[in-house]
Motif scaffolding. Structure first.
Motif, PDB file in Angstrom:
ATOM      1  N   HIS A  63       0.840  -1.201   0.000  1.00  3.55           N
ATOM      2  CA  HIS A  63       0.000   0.000   0.000  1.00  3.55           C
ATOM      3  C   HIS A  63       0.875   1.251   0.000  1.00  3.55           C
ATOM      4  CE1 HIS A  63      -3.707   2.062   2.075  1.00  3.55           C
ATOM      5  NE2 HIS A  63      -3.405   2.606   0.927  1.00  3.55           N
ATOM      6  N   HIS A 111      -2.961   9.730   2.332  1.00  6.34           N
ATOM      7  CA  HIS A 111      -2.198   8.508   2.627  1.00  6.34           C
ATOM      8  C   HIS A 111      -1.172   8.759   3.729  1.00  6.34           C
ATOM      9  CE1 HIS A 111      -3.578   6.428  -1.183  1.00  6.34           C
ATOM     10  NE2 HIS A 111      -3.555   5.436  -0.315  1.00  6.34           N
ATOM     11  N   ASP A 193      -8.466   4.907   5.191  1.00  2.48           N
ATOM     12  CA  ASP A 193      -8.465   4.588   3.755  1.00  2.48           C
ATOM     13  C   ASP A 193      -9.437   3.435   3.512  1.00  2.48           C
ATOM     14  OD1 ASP A 193      -7.879   3.846   1.125  1.00  2.48           O
ATOM     15  OD2 ASP A 193      -5.717   4.160   1.362  1.00  2.48           O
ATOM     16  N   HIS A 197      -7.627  -1.384  -2.172  1.00  2.00           N
ATOM     17  CA  HIS A 197      -6.202  -1.734  -2.093  1.00  2.00           C
ATOM     18  C   HIS A 197      -5.691  -1.694  -0.651  1.00  2.00           C
ATOM     19  CE1 HIS A 197      -5.621   2.803  -2.836  1.00  2.00           C
ATOM     20  NE2 HIS A 197      -5.208   2.595  -1.602  1.00  2.00           N
TER      21      HIS A 197
HETATM   22 FE   LIG Z   1      -4.731   3.836  -0.201  1.00  2.00          FE
END
Ligand SMILES: [Fe+2]
Length: 234
Positions: A63, A111, A193, A197
């Motif tokens: 990630h 992120h 998140d 993914h």
């Molecule tokens: Fe992400």
């Protein structure tokens, strides 16, 4: 300030997470930390990915190294293209570049904040806990709403953010389907998140288990530090 400096200032403020909220203790003023176009670098993981509870090293490393670092790489590339823009550049090209810039900048920024607020023991502590109770009425109400918002994004994409709004002086839970949606002027304090993914490698489509694992690794010391810094800036 010329155009290059202006772009660098905006992007730098978006991506440099810790530096962007740096406050001059002496004056109580925000200290800008401009980054030249194309000059952003991925931040390393702030914890040992082998030591998270219920989230594998393979998942977290992939990630970070692919999705997050890819966003930074793309942001740099778009900024360098924007640096070539002149008054003669067709508007549709500028609009497309700006849309991509916002997408990659928000992806990078969120992120960074996501990884930053992992690596803890998940036990609520600090002043932010009191603020969440004040805002949402009861001690567990904010978590119920966050979990419901995260579940609503399962199987697709998006972010769940608790943001401080300096415009309305309140905490707001934001659920978005993509990177380029955000609360205007909101300072992200809590970032989850919900893109596939972030969990599919470990949990497949069982996003509820991922949400549990996320909460188990939540770093409340980081959340509280953000809260204290955001309050000063606001
Ligand atoms: Fe992400």
């Amino acid at each position: 300030m010329n155009r290059r400096q202006s772009i660098g200032t905006i992007a730098g403020a978006v991506v440099a997470t810790v530096a962007a909220t740096r406050v001059s203790a002496a004056k109580g003023e925000l200290a800008l930390t401009p980054v030249a176009p194309g000059g952003h670098k991925p931040a390393p993981l702030p914890f040992n990915p082998a030591k998270l509870q219920g989230l594998s090293e393979k998942l977290v490393t992939s990630h970070h190294d692919n999705n997050y670092a890819g966003a930074v790489k793309n942001l740099n590339a778009v900024e360098l293209e924007l640096d070539k823009v002149t008054k003669d550049t067709p508007g549709f090209q500028v609009a497309a570049l700006r849309e991509r810039e916002l997408t990659f900048a928000n992806s990078a920024y969120l992120h960074e904040r996501y990884f930053e607020n992992l690596g803890g023991d998940g036990k609520p502590s600090g002043e932010l806990v009191k603020a969440l109770t004040t805002q949402f009425g009861t001690a567990g109400r904010w978590e119920e709403l966050v979990r419901a918002t995260a579940m609503s994004l399962g199987g697709g994409s998006g972010w769940v953010v608790i943001a401080l709004s300096p415009l309305t002086n309140d905490l707001r839970i934001v659920g978005t389907g993509g990177h380029s949606q955000a609360l205007a002027a909101g300072t992200p304090l809590f970032v989850l998140d919900m893109f596939e993914h972030a969990y599919a490698l470990d949990f497949g489509a069982a996003h509820a288990k991922y949400i549990d694992a996320f909460f188990a690794n939540l770093n409340w010391a980081v959340l509280d530090k953000r809260w204290q810094a955001a309050r000063k800036v606001a």
